[in-house]
Design a protein around this motif. Sequence first.
Motif, PDB file in Angstrom:
ATOM      1  N   GLN A 185     -25.582  -7.937  10.418  1.00 51.01           N
ATOM      2  CA  GLN A 185     -25.227  -7.823  11.838  1.00 51.01           C
ATOM      3  C   GLN A 185     -23.786  -7.341  11.901  1.00 51.01           C
ATOM      4  OE1 GLN A 185     -26.298 -10.729  14.946  1.00 51.01           O
ATOM      5  NE2 GLN A 185     -24.111 -10.883  15.318  1.00 51.01           N
ATOM      6  N   PHE A 186     -23.582  -6.179  12.516  1.00 50.73           N
ATOM      7  CA  PHE A 186     -22.262  -5.561  12.515  1.00 50.73           C
ATOM      8  C   PHE A 186     -21.329  -6.171  13.553  1.00 50.73           C
ATOM      9  CE2 PHE A 186     -25.134  -2.407  10.737  1.00 50.73           C
ATOM     10  CZ  PHE A 186     -24.455  -2.066   9.581  1.00 50.73           C
ATOM     11  N   SER A 187     -21.866  -6.561  14.699  1.00 44.89           N
ATOM     12  CA  SER A 187     -21.042  -7.161  15.741  1.00 44.89           C
ATOM     13  C   SER A 187     -21.927  -7.959  16.674  1.00 44.89           C
ATOM     14  CB  SER A 187     -20.278  -6.096  16.539  1.00 44.89           C
ATOM     15  OG  SER A 187     -21.187  -5.271  17.253  1.00 44.89           O
ATOM     16  N   GLY A 188     -21.306  -8.856  17.414  1.00 40.30           N
ATOM     17  CA  GLY A 188     -22.047  -9.652  18.388  1.00 40.30           C
ATOM     18  C   GLY A 188     -21.961 -11.132  18.095  1.00 40.30           C
TER      19      GLY A 188
ATOM     20  N   GLY B 167     -33.866  -1.810  13.199  1.00 40.17           N
ATOM     21  CA  GLY B 167     -32.585  -1.935  13.886  1.00 40.17           C
ATOM     22  C   GLY B 167     -32.787  -2.630  15.221  1.00 40.17           C
ATOM     23  N   PHE B 168     -31.849  -3.520  15.593  1.00 33.52           N
ATOM     24  CA  PHE B 168     -32.006  -4.307  16.803  1.00 33.52           C
ATOM     25  C   PHE B 168     -30.702  -4.339  17.601  1.00 33.52           C
ATOM     26  CE2 PHE B 168     -35.189  -5.946  13.915  1.00 33.52           C
ATOM     27  CZ  PHE B 168     -36.306  -6.081  14.730  1.00 33.52           C
ATOM     28  N   ALA B 169     -30.854  -4.455  18.899  1.00 31.38           N
ATOM     29  CA  ALA B 169     -29.725  -4.661  19.807  1.00 31.38           C
ATOM     30  C   ALA B 169     -30.114  -5.743  20.803  1.00 31.38           C
ATOM     31  CB  ALA B 169     -29.355  -3.374  20.534  1.00 31.38           C
ATOM     32  N   GLU B 170     -29.256  -6.741  20.971  1.00 30.60           N
ATOM     33  CA  GLU B 170     -29.512  -7.827  21.918  1.00 30.60           C
ATOM     34  C   GLU B 170     -28.508  -7.732  23.057  1.00 30.60           C
ATOM     35  OE1 GLU B 170     -31.028 -12.073  20.903  1.00 30.60           O
ATOM     36  OE2 GLU B 170     -28.852 -12.215  21.047  1.00 30.60           O
TER      37      GLU B 170
ATOM     38  N   ASP C 201     -31.072 -13.971  26.171  1.00 29.72           N
ATOM     39  CA  ASP C 201     -30.632 -12.606  25.905  1.00 29.72           C
ATOM     40  C   ASP C 201     -31.830 -11.743  25.493  1.00 29.72           C
ATOM     41  OD1 ASP C 201     -28.050 -13.322  26.444  1.00 29.72           O
ATOM     42  OD2 ASP C 201     -27.487 -13.632  24.348  1.00 29.72           O
ATOM     43  N   VAL C 202     -31.999 -10.604  26.165  1.00 30.53           N
ATOM     44  CA  VAL C 202     -33.113  -9.702  25.896  1.00 30.53           C
ATOM     45  C   VAL C 202     -32.811  -8.886  24.640  1.00 30.53           C
ATOM     46  CG1 VAL C 202     -34.450  -7.746  26.771  1.00 30.53           C
ATOM     47  CG2 VAL C 202     -33.770  -9.599  28.305  1.00 30.53           C
ATOM     48  N   ASP C 203     -33.829  -8.747  23.786  1.00 29.56           N
ATOM     49  CA  ASP C 203     -33.677  -8.096  22.493  1.00 29.56           C
ATOM     50  C   ASP C 203     -34.548  -6.844  22.422  1.00 29.56           C
ATOM     51  OD1 ASP C 203     -34.871  -7.844  19.513  1.00 29.56           O
ATOM     52  OD2 ASP C 203     -32.848  -8.670  19.397  1.00 29.56           O
TER      53      ASP C 203
END
Length: 206
Positions: free
Chosen positions: A104-107, A61-64, A36-38
């Motif tokens: 981490q809010f979701s995922g 802040g991060f999104a994967e 998974d790309v982050d």
Amino acid sequence: HDVRLLPGLEANVDFPLIYIARDHQSSIGSVFGLGDVDFGLKWKLASEEPGQPHPSVTVSGFAEIPTGNTQKQLGSGFTDYSINSIVQKTFAETLQLHVNAGIQFSGNTLTGAVGIRTTGRIYTLGLSLAKDFSPALRLGVDLNGAELHDSNGLDRQLQLTVGGNFQIGNGQTFDFAILGGWSSAPRIGILLGVSITPSKGPEAKP
């Protein structure tokens, strides 16, 4: 891959290549491919100053993105969103202490056999100590914990990681670590990788 956008603001993207070795009787078999790309943003709010007691403070802040193949367990199949805060204090110029706290809010951070298997909210706290033994070699130890809240209730993880990195070129390091876990964390693991930080171009002349 890290890129500096503005003073104190940095963007990065990670493209993990994962190899999972399985027993020959496994229905999936051993696999290799992109995980998974982050994507992330880091903003330094305060810097350490010589002679001043205050530490440096950074928020991120991060999104994967679920680019990894879920059938081969190279990816989680979920998009992750998280924020994190980092406090750093340097002692004797070569010894650094880091404290991390985040949500981490979701995922779902699970990738292969490494990560947290939940789609609920995750609270994390980490302590790390790193020392430069030479201009090229840094070694350190991390202790990280997580508390998971999802529809199944409450779960916890605790993981100890010992490792470091060795500079192999300009802005390039070989990274290595061994980890051990308790509660729901993986019992043991080995991490190997290469980090690349692009060098700054020549400054423009007035």
